[in-house]
Design a protein around this motif. Structure first.
Motif: not given
Length: 200
Positions: A2, A27-28, A30-35
């Motif tokens: 980020d 993994q990025y 997944h994190n991006y989708r959550q945000r």
């Protein structure tokens, strides 16, 4: 990553095959989708022109780009053009296994016409400067990483030290499963010893 994306729209992960570049990209995602649940996420397997084109055809269909079902549709030009439009909104694209330099870039002494540029995949990538789009490239080829986009930072992925590997394993595997991991490790070691003994 980020921190890098505050200064650029493209980040390249470089490392040996099997070192974990793809897993980091997943993994990025997944994190991006959550945000940003409203964003588009696209995965492009970039090892060959064919796999790249197949992915771009799917993206064109998903984005409902006019004319995308036509046989002469130029998806290599249309997809980045559509993604670079401000109205498209935020997106994340992963170009995975972009290892072969020759399908992304021409020989250094070759000047390209505009029509010839689409033959080389590096010229077919979106920039996302207007809508916050992000591009992650994974590759084993440091030349690809260095040339893929101007001012694109390279993150070199190296093998974890044993203590760090144990910490990572501990964060991913429940403690009650550690014994199974130990047995698996012993089995792998035994197979390596058997393979080595067969050489003599």
């Amino acid at each position: 990553m980020d921190d890098h994306f505050t200064r650029t729209n493209c980040v390249t992960l470089v490392g040996l095959g099997g070192i974990g570049k793809t897993e980091i990209a997943v993994q990025y995602c997944h994190n991006y989708r959550q945000r940003t649940p409203e964003s588009h996420i696209f995965w492009v397997y970039g090892s060959t022109r064919q796999s790249f084109d197949d992915a771009y055809r799917r993206i064109a269909t998903e984005l409902q780009i006019p004319g995308c079902e036509e046989s002469l549709f130029e998806h290599r030009k249309a997809v980045p053009r559509e993604l670079d439009r401000r109205e498209t909104g935020p997106w994340l694209m992963i170009i995975d296994n972009a290892d072969e330099y020759g399908i992304y870039f021409p020989p250094h002494d070759k000047a390209l016409t505009e029509s010839e540029q689409s033959e080389y995949l590096a010229y077919c990538l979106p920039y996302g400067a207007e809508n916050g789009g992000r591009l992650i490239v994974t590759t084993r080829n440091t030349r690809v990483g260095a040339d893929i986009m101007d001012d694109s930072p390279i993150i070199e992925i190296s093998e974890l030290a044993p203590v760090d590997a144990r910490k990572l394993l501990g964060s991913k595997v429940p403690k009650e499963k550690w014994e199974y991991v130990r047995i698996l490790k012993l089995s792998i070691v035994a197979k390596h010893h058997q393979a080595a003994s067969n050489l003599y």
